[in-house]
Write an enzyme that holds these catalytic residues in place. Sequence first.
Site, PDB file in Angstrom:
ATOM      1  N   LYS A  17       0.831  -1.200   0.000  1.00  0.00           N
ATOM      2  CA  LYS A  17       0.000   0.000   0.000  1.00  0.00           C
ATOM      3  C   LYS A  17       0.870   1.257   0.000  1.00  0.00           C
ATOM      4  CE  LYS A  17      -3.930  -1.859   2.687  1.00  0.00           C
ATOM      5  NZ  LYS A  17      -4.973  -1.727   1.662  1.00  0.00           N
ATOM      6  N   ASP A  52      -7.709  -3.105  10.522  1.00  0.00           N
ATOM      7  CA  ASP A  52      -8.165  -4.185   9.636  1.00  0.00           C
ATOM      8  C   ASP A  52      -8.565  -5.451  10.398  1.00  0.00           C
ATOM      9  OD1 ASP A  52      -8.821  -4.624   7.003  1.00  0.00           O
ATOM     10  OD2 ASP A  52      -6.856  -5.406   6.427  1.00  0.00           O
ATOM     11  N   ARG A 112     -10.179 -11.628   2.044  1.00  0.00           N
ATOM     12  CA  ARG A 112     -11.018 -12.709   1.506  1.00  0.00           C
ATOM     13  C   ARG A 112     -10.316 -14.056   1.612  1.00  0.00           C
ATOM     14  NH1 ARG A 112     -11.402  -9.695  -4.154  1.00  0.00           N
ATOM     15  NH2 ARG A 112     -11.078  -7.982  -2.700  1.00  0.00           N
TER      16      ARG A 112
HETATM   17  N1  BES Z   1      -8.147  -3.815   4.342  1.00  0.00           N
HETATM   18  C1  BES Z   1      -8.310  -3.416   2.996  1.00  0.00           C
HETATM   19  C2  BES Z   1      -9.618  -2.662   2.715  1.00  0.00           C
HETATM   20  C3  BES Z   1      -9.835  -1.352   3.421  1.00  0.00           C
HETATM   21  C4  BES Z   1      -9.675  -0.175   2.752  1.00  0.00           C
HETATM   22  C5  BES Z   1     -10.297  -1.308   4.723  1.00  0.00           C
HETATM   23  C6  BES Z   1      -9.916   1.025   3.374  1.00  0.00           C
HETATM   24  C7  BES Z   1     -10.538  -0.100   5.365  1.00  0.00           C
HETATM   25  C8  BES Z   1     -10.360   1.076   4.673  1.00  0.00           C
HETATM   26  C9  BES Z   1      -8.285  -4.639   2.092  1.00  0.00           C
HETATM   27  O1  BES Z   1      -7.503  -5.696   2.532  1.00  0.00           O
HETATM   28  C10 BES Z   1      -7.750  -4.206   0.765  1.00  0.00           C
HETATM   29  O2  BES Z   1      -6.613  -3.818   0.733  1.00  0.00           O
HETATM   30  N2  BES Z   1      -8.571  -4.289  -0.272  1.00  0.00           N
HETATM   31  C11 BES Z   1      -8.149  -3.921  -1.570  1.00  0.00           C
HETATM   32  C12 BES Z   1      -8.681  -4.952  -2.545  1.00  0.00           C
HETATM   33  C13 BES Z   1      -8.132  -4.834  -3.923  1.00  0.00           C
HETATM   34  C14 BES Z   1      -6.648  -5.150  -3.920  1.00  0.00           C
HETATM   35  C15 BES Z   1      -8.864  -5.794  -4.808  1.00  0.00           C
HETATM   36  C16 BES Z   1      -8.736  -2.543  -1.867  1.00  0.00           C
HETATM   37  O3  BES Z   1      -9.839  -2.241  -1.431  1.00  0.00           O
HETATM   38  O4  BES Z   1      -8.041  -1.761  -2.511  1.00  0.00           O
HETATM   39 ZN    ZN Z   2      -7.181  -5.822   4.510  1.00  0.00          ZN
HETATM   40 MN    MN Z   3      -5.507  -5.493   1.939  1.00  0.00          MN
END
Ligand code: BES
Ligand code: ZN
Ligand code: MN
Length: 497
Positions: A279, A290, A353
Amino acid sequence: MQIDVASTAWSEVAADWLIVGLPEGGVLDGRLVELDQRIGGTLTRLIEQKDATGKLAELVPVHVPSGVAAKRLLLVGLGKLPDLDRARFEKALMSAVRSVSSKKDVKPVIALPDGLGAAAANLSVALAAEVAATAAIVGSVGQDMLKAEPGHFALGQVGVLVAAGQEADAQAGSDRGRIIGESLNLTRELINLPPQVIYPESFAERALAVAAELGLKCEVLDRDQLVAERMGSLLAVAQGSDRPPRVVSIEYRGAAADAPMTAIVGKGVTFDSGGLSIKTTDGMLTMKCDMSGAATVLGAIAAIARLKLPVNVTAYMGLVENMINGSSYKLGDILKARNGTTIEVQNTDAEGRLVLADVLAYAVDRGASRLIDLATLTGACVVALGEDVSGAFTNNQSWCDDLLGAAKRAGELVWQLPMFDLYNDLLKSDVADVRNIGGRWGGAITAAKFLEKFVSEKPWVHLDIAGPAFASSNKPYREGGATGHMLRTLVEVAAGS
Ligand code: BES
Ligand code: ZN
Ligand code: MN
């Protein structure tokens, strides 16, 4: 915290702050007339001068009032009485408690308004007292517990003032409110604590302690046991961290052995760096949150057990850190989940997931008759619904309707998104049964379609709490950081089934 319910006369109430609800509309009636007379018509004048309007959550302090024992009054706007419900009353009282708890050792007394169940038809005395107790407990605890000068101080004592004859209803409500408030604070504390304090092992320790205190059966699976349980999907995420994973389950049996067993399953990624699909700094900044799903199911089962609800519920928490080391899982890896499904990893940041896939399958194998999972799963859900509303996804409309009804009673905002078959096409992989991302569009839904493959067609609702679980800023009616969003709904689902 000590909560005293009483019907003391206005003049005799000993309090640092006497918190009094003021309905919108400018006409004083019921016990407020009496209070106004006691304090020499101050209320009437404040209303005439438009200094107090009664608008929802408006706060008007009255320092050193004459004619009453209370040191200060805090008038809090209730809005129009016919609109007053659990959520609106909570907003008003949270604002009041957050305001008075900025000083140490304060003893407030919260007066419940007149007209409950009548002019305020949508709020009973018991529910109002519940809200008062919850607000006193949650509103006086912030996310700044490690600061030298915190902004709030937990109340040691609070009074709930009712009209004569309402004491028993109010007492029952405040007992419930205490349990819900303390459970919310447990959830909030776990989320708000920093990620070097809360990691899979330390979270599991806390869960064990909570279960022990409540006399609930608790199982903690370590890495070797997770290997034996074939949780290859969850283990792949965990392998990039020096902190070993844990899966915790806590069982509460409040109904007959053959009654349905509801599983509540939480994503417990104690820190999400994104893994090799790393990230940005901004994207990572709040990723201690998370594990909100796991913290919420822990708080919920504690509340359900303490309320002795006549249901069977098992909470499952999938605890991992998504990190980067020499053994991190990689793009192109093909994982084998517990249920045999093979998964091509195309993005290591779609880790939630992968964790839930194995924990959901585990819950089904352990006899869950229906499931609810909670996860801070996708940024896409926040794009779709904003920061204050959770997404709901289901394979069973009637189970989802139960949940949506419960959310409504709990005063929490959830909106259902579709689960059309065609979204499955987006998850196809050339080399495995499924891939772990669905591409640019409909990201919250493709994540849910992925999870659906692991619940063996049992009635299931997925709640994407990525927006509401962790608030980016303070509001008068709630602290920033962890909110405990959806805990009340889980309690309502359990109570209603
Ligand atoms: N934990 C994140 C999602 C998230 C984003 C939670 C903002 C709280 C606030 C999750 O694991 C994630 O990184 N999801 C990705 C999925 C993508 C790579 C398909 C996302 O949402 O960008
Ligand atoms: Zn996550
Ligand atoms: Mn993630």
